[in-house]
Design an enzyme around this catalytic site. Structure first.
Site, PDB file in Angstrom:
ATOM      1  N   LYS A  89      32.377 -78.152 -19.942  1.00  0.00           N
ATOM      2  CA  LYS A  89      33.388 -78.701 -19.026  1.00  0.00           C
ATOM      3  C   LYS A  89      34.729 -78.013 -19.274  1.00  0.00           C
ATOM      4  O   LYS A  89      35.068 -77.701 -20.421  1.00  0.00           O
ATOM      5  CB  LYS A  89      33.506 -80.210 -19.270  1.00  0.00           C
ATOM      6  CG  LYS A  89      34.355 -80.965 -18.251  1.00  0.00           C
ATOM      7  CD  LYS A  89      34.353 -82.464 -18.573  1.00  0.00           C
ATOM      8  CE  LYS A  89      35.164 -83.280 -17.571  1.00  0.00           C
ATOM      9  NZ  LYS A  89      35.130 -84.726 -17.894  1.00  0.00           N
ATOM     10  N   SER A 145      33.961 -87.671 -14.076  1.00  0.00           N
ATOM     11  CA  SER A 145      34.677 -86.439 -13.813  1.00  0.00           C
ATOM     12  C   SER A 145      33.949 -85.180 -14.243  1.00  0.00           C
ATOM     13  O   SER A 145      34.346 -84.083 -13.881  1.00  0.00           O
ATOM     14  CB  SER A 145      36.025 -86.471 -14.535  1.00  0.00           C
ATOM     15  OG  SER A 145      35.818 -86.560 -15.944  1.00  0.00           O
ATOM     16  N   SER A 176      32.543 -90.831 -17.577  1.00  0.00           N
ATOM     17  CA  SER A 176      32.520 -89.531 -16.899  1.00  0.00           C
ATOM     18  C   SER A 176      31.339 -88.631 -17.227  1.00  0.00           C
ATOM     19  O   SER A 176      31.207 -87.566 -16.640  1.00  0.00           O
ATOM     20  CB  SER A 176      33.819 -88.761 -17.185  1.00  0.00           C
ATOM     21  OG  SER A 176      34.864 -89.307 -16.428  1.00  0.00           O
TER      22      SER A 176
END
Ligand SMILES: [Mg+2]
Ligand SMILES: [Zn+2]
Lengths: 473, 104, 484
Positions: free
Chosen positions: C83, C158, C182
């Site tokens: 990420k 996210s 997330s």
């Protein structure tokens, strides 16, 4: 005048409060920075145990209660030399509270100042405004340097007392090796809160905060000036406005800091990157037992154990190193008052002339002890000893070596002294006759002549004895 | 405790965010919408012994006072917007003479 | 990627496969599914040539470390997407934000260093909601990521890019991060496994902070075993993170047991409200039946403060974020835009650098911390956070080992379908509690509704990821075996 002080002090750690960067002074700009103290994305603080230890030691030395649990908090504000946009400090759960610092030894409470709190925090970086046109230059080498903030209660009633408080505080911080506490170099900084209370008034007046002083005497002068300004306002029936004043040492004036359009709202909250600081009882006890003898105790001991006048004790304990030096001289066998006179006289004079600290003095205490023993035993005269010390102080040579090389040893040998006396009496028959006939006041003149004839080497005490003996026979 | 346009401007100033005046009314509405859901918290009984909500950690979280420093894989110049002689440069502070080299 | 992480590492180790062939397969698959900006928009940064060079370098000195110690490189040759809020020296770290558009970190996050040490290759950085603020990956400054299962839908967020990278078969392991669900929520939306470890289990050093007291790096795996291997590689104490725990991690891959005899699973009633989509409820109950049939004991439990999690979360997280994001000031790195003097520079940089959701949360967080509101909002929220944690502690203390709940209240929704911020926040209703309490949580695919995946969530006590994996392995195997 009602004064409270907030003192920020750099702690003597090797590395910063939250990262392993060096705290060393004078590196090229931003050389001592890392992801943590540059506040790079993702970096995290880890607390330096040595900083906690020094902070706790200072707090104990100031008579505070050091808490087993304290909490770091974020103080949020924007400033370009504050890289995270917040300062990690302590807020509602400080490391230590409720201390006391006496302005005089053995003073009653009226002559001591309550310490409100001692907390830990990190320093910001440095902004340089005058080096690049239109720009401020930021150096973050100081960013993250460990500090303690010492906050006094508003117990000070004069500028002189504020000065005395700061000098005593500095002395304690040096004794405990917590800090250099050097205001000129920025390792100790003072903000002063001052208000004015009319005679008989019991409530505090509106206070102002004075910043930007860079010496203890500057603090005293700034307080006097601000006090006069507040008094004048009140006498005219005007009001004191709560604001920050800046001291200008050059002109000896204070002026209001340009008020910021935004009121400060620091939005303190507990620092989530650091668990609450939990100190065990054992750890705290070890810090406490490791405390060195504090200045007040040492002054008292010097008076009691060495029978020194209070003045001498005060001078000799000015720094821990000086007091250690003096005690080492005594330990090597010197009589305390003699050692005191020498340390306060010759030693301090030498330090002042050379602009050095006692640690850099070449003559070690044991060597001074030897020199004083030579004086006591008549091996050298007092004046010769001063000359010998002047050389020892520079070269670190042993006093005996210097005395021999320079021919400064006193001659106490009877036959040599008698020869000199005979010579003098022969050269001055008139004085010799009158002296031998009983005119005792001439003895001093004759001793002087013998000393001169010996080139200063004769032991005056023995010369006196021998001359007196001539009359008796 | 409804948020006003004044509050939003004040908070934006604290956070160094410029808010387009045209966006202000809708922001006020959004924030009040969100904060409205927070009202439920006020009704919950809490006391000091329920704690301050911080997670207990087993970590001591202390480091010893030694290096080496954490290295940087790239020079500061590679990520800094503006540097000179090792300094980070920013536009001159309007109030610098007041604050000296010391932050508030 | 058809081979599991374990098979890949074994294959590379034994010389059956080269690291280069593994990495080439990743990029081939990425092109096939359209992982780029014009397609699913999964990958924000990659350097294929550099990755292949690195693979060749690894192949050049193959075997050596294996001969010395077969456990030294458990992820040898395994490609991993990371990420974009996790610092890497080799690729940019933008956090899905304009304010860090060109930022390359001069240091590696601890989790990245550990992945590399385990033999893994970082093949790219994945799209995300800006600064991890969002539940759909629509808040990225670089455009939304699309769900590989249905590109008209969101992948969740996210960590939507990492979830999509695994779901589309590009890799078997990807790193995400959690502040309030997330990893687990996108795992549920994409039909893969997502683990959020205990707060303190994995170092946060190098994870760009959103809300420091909630953030944890999490792991996506195609399978439970992929996730177990990934977590194993990054877990454990880190002297650079004062909140990382000294408790050593367990061997999660050893959590494969034939029987669940002795395992007590709780079904918290607050996670099954009347309003819950009955099809999702059925999938959860089916999972419970499967676990029961393997010997687990199941009981009903209550976590009474559950409904307060979202209000508490949306005070605590923005408050911490407002402070954490103050460092993006244009002084030392990242975007700088000029304005009138220093203050103008601050405002121009931050107002243009942050997107609308980040701006909204900074304002909200600044407000709840500001003078006069702190007690009513932040202090109160933190106190209730303590109650939420206590709910869990009491249930676990009563002998329950693992809780089973739905991961999310819905399946993947359509891109652009939710515009009200609070409605979006409710997407985390079942996941935010674990972040607030600091406990581990995990989403495992358990079924589908109208072709869209549904995950069930396991929650366990602090540092008891092992039992969570026991349940997850068992459920996965039971579903694969088709037994009810
Ligand atoms: Mg301070
Ligand atoms: Zn540093």
């Amino acid at each position: 005048m009602v004064v409270g002080l907030e003192v920020h002090v750099h702690l003597l750690t090797k590395t910063k409060l939250f990262c392993p960067c060096s705290t060393e002074f004078g590196a090229t700009p931003n050389a001592n920075t890392c992801p943590v103290c540059l506040a790079l994305p993702g970096a995290l603080p880890v607390l330096n145990e040595a900083a906690v230890r020094l902070a706790a030691r200072a707090a104990y030395a100031l008579g505070c209660t050091v808490h087993e649990d304290s909490v770091f908090a974020r103080k949020n504000y924007f400033y370009p030399d504050l890289p995270k946009g917040y300062q990690i400090s302590q807020f509602d759960r400080p490391l230590a509270t409720d201390g006391r610092l006496a302005l005089e030894d053995g003073a009653d409470e009226a002559r001591s100042v309550r310490i409100h709190r001692v907390h830990m925090e990190e320093d910001a970086g440095k902004s340089v405004h005058d080096r690049y046109a239109g720009s401020t230059a930021i150096d973050l080498n100081r960013s993250g340097t460990p500090l303690i903030e010492i906050v006094s209660e508003p117990d000070l009633r004069s500028a002189a007392d504020a000065g005395a408080f700061l000098r005593r505080l500095k002395q304690i911080l040096e004794y405990t090796e917590v800090s250099d506490a050097n205001m000129e170099e920025g390792s100790l900084r003072v903000d002063a809160n001052i208000s004015t209370r009319g005679p008989g008034a019991s409530t505090l007046g509106t206070k102002t905060e004075i910043k930007n002083m860079n010496s203890f005497s500057g603090v005293e002068r700034a307080l006097e000036v601000e006090f006069a300004r507040q008094c004048a306002l009140l006498e005219r029936g005007e009001r004191v406005v709560q604001q920050t004043m800046l001291w200008d040492a050059g002109s000896g004036t204070v002026r209001p800091a340009r008020s910021k359009e935004e009121s400060h709202d620091y939005r303190y909250f507990p620092e989530p990157d650091l668990p609450p600081l939990r100190l065990t009882r054992e750890w705290l006890a070890s810090v406490r037992t490791d405390l060195p003898e504090l200045p007040a105790a040492r002054r008292q001991r010097f008076v009691e154990s060495f029978s020194l006048p209070a003045y001498d004790a005060d001078v000799l304990t000015a720094t821990r190193d000086l007091a250690d030096y003096f005690e080492a001289v005594v330990a090597s066998g010197a009589e305390a008052k003699v050692a005191a006179n020498w340390v306060m006289g010759e030693v301090l004079a030498r330090l002042k002339d050379a602009g050095i600290g006692i640690r850099e003095l070449a003559a070690r205490p044991a060597q001074l002890g030897v020199l004083l023993a030579m004086v006591r035993d008549g091996a050298v005269s007092h004046s010769a000893a001063k000359a010998i010390f002047a050389q020892m102080a520079k070269t670190g040579e042993d006093p005996a070596v210097i005395a021999d090389r320079e021919g400064l040893r006193q001659v106490g040998d009877d036959s040599q002294l008698s020869a000199w006396i005979d010579g003098v009496l022969a050269a001055h028959p008139d004085e010799a006759g009158r002296f031998l006939a009983g005119e005792k006041k001439l003895q001093g003149v004759l001793v002087g002549m013998v000393m001169k004839a010996s080139g200063g080497k004769a032991d005056p005490k023995k010369v006196n004895q021998l001359l007196a003996g001539r009359v008796a026979t | 405790m409804a948020v006003s346009e004044f509050d939003v401007r004040h908070v934006a100033q604290l956070a160094r965010l410029a808010i387009d005046p045209a966006r202000l009314p809708s922001l006020v509405q959004e924030l009040n919408g969100i904060l409205g859901h927070m009202e439920a918290l006020g009704a919950v009984e809490t006391s000091p012994e329920t704690g301050d909500g911080r997670l207990e950690t087993t970590a001591a979280g202390l480091r010893s006072d030694e290096g080496p420093p954490i290295p940087l894989a790239a020079a500061r110049e590679t990520f800094a917007p503006q540097m000179a002689d090792g300094f980070f440069l920013v536009p001159r502070l309007a109030t610098h003479e007041d604050l000296g080299s010391r932050s508030p | 990627m058809s081979l599991s992480a374990r098979e890949t590492a074994d294959g590379v180790r034994s010389g059956q496969r080269t690291t280069r062939s593994v990495v080439e397969e990743v990029f081939r698959r990425a092109d096939e599914v359209g992982a780029g900006k014009d397609g699913l928009n999964i990958v924000l940064h990659e350097d294929r040539e550099a990755s292949l060079r690195e693979a060749d370098l690894r192949d050049g000195k193959s075997g050596a470390s294996y001969l010395v110690n077969p456990n030294a490189r458990p992820l040898k040759g395994v490609p991993v997407y990371v990420k974009d809020n996790i610092a890497t020296t080799t690729l940019r770290t933008t956090c899905g934000s304009r304010i860090l558009a060109d930022y390359v970190s001069p240091y590696d996050a601890t989790v990245v260093a550990r992945l590399r040490k385990a033999g893994a290759l970082i093949v790219g950085k994945t799209n995300m909601d800006e600064f991890a603020m969002g539940s759909s990956t629509e808040n990225s400054a670089y455009g939304p990521t699309k769900n590989p299962i249905d590109p008209t839908r969101v992948p969740g967020g996210s960590s939507g890019g990492s979830a999509a990278a695994v779901a589309s078969g590009m890799v078997r392991i990807a790193l995400g991060s959690e502040t309030g669900g997330s990893v687990r929520q996108p795992a549920s939306f994409c039909g893969i496994v997502g683990v959020k470890p205990t707060y303190g289990r994995v170092s946060r050093y190098g994870l760009v902070a959103f809300a420091s007291s909630l953030d944890q790096v999490g792991v996506f795996g195609r399978t439970v075993d992929d996730a177990a291997l990934g977590l194993q590689a990054i877990a454990g104490p880190d002297p650079r993170d004062a909140t990382s725990s000294p408790i050593e991690p367990q061997a999660y891959h050893a959590a494969q047991h034939d029987s669940l005899e002795g395992l007590v699973i709780g079904r918290p009633r607050e996670y099954f409200p009347d309003s819950l989509d009955p099809r999702i409820r059925d999938i959860c109950d089916q999972a419970i039946e499967r676990l029961k049939s393997l010997g687990a004991e199941v009981c009903d439990v209550s976590l009474p403060h559950t409904s307060l999690a979202i209000p508490v979360y949306y005070i605590v997280a923005p408050a911490e974020a407002s402070s954490n994001l103050a460092r993006f000031d244009g002084v030392r790195y990242g975007l700088r835009l000029s304005g009138d003097g220093l203050e103008g520079m601050y405002e121009a940089t931050r107002s243009n650098g942050f997107g609308p959701e980040v701006t909204r949360r900074i304002l909200l967080g600044t407000y709840v911390l500001s003078a006069g509101y702190y007690d009513a909002y932040y202090r109160k929220a933190m106190a209730i956070r303590g109650l939420i944690r206590r709910d869990f502690e009491q249930v676990f203390a009563a002998g329950v080992h693992v809780l089973l709940t739905p991961t999310a209240p819905t399946t993947a929704f359509k891109l652009g379908a939710i515009s009200d911020p609070y409605e979006m926040y409710m997407s985390d209703i079942f996941t935010a509690t674990a972040n607030l309490a600091g406990i581990p949580g995990m989403s495992v695919p358990a079924g589908a509704v109208e072709g869209l995946p549904v995950g069930v969530q396991f929650l366990a006590s602090h540092f008891d990821e092992y039992r969570m994996f026991v349940a997850a392995y068992a459920l996965e195997r039971a579903i694969a075996g088709g037994a009810v």
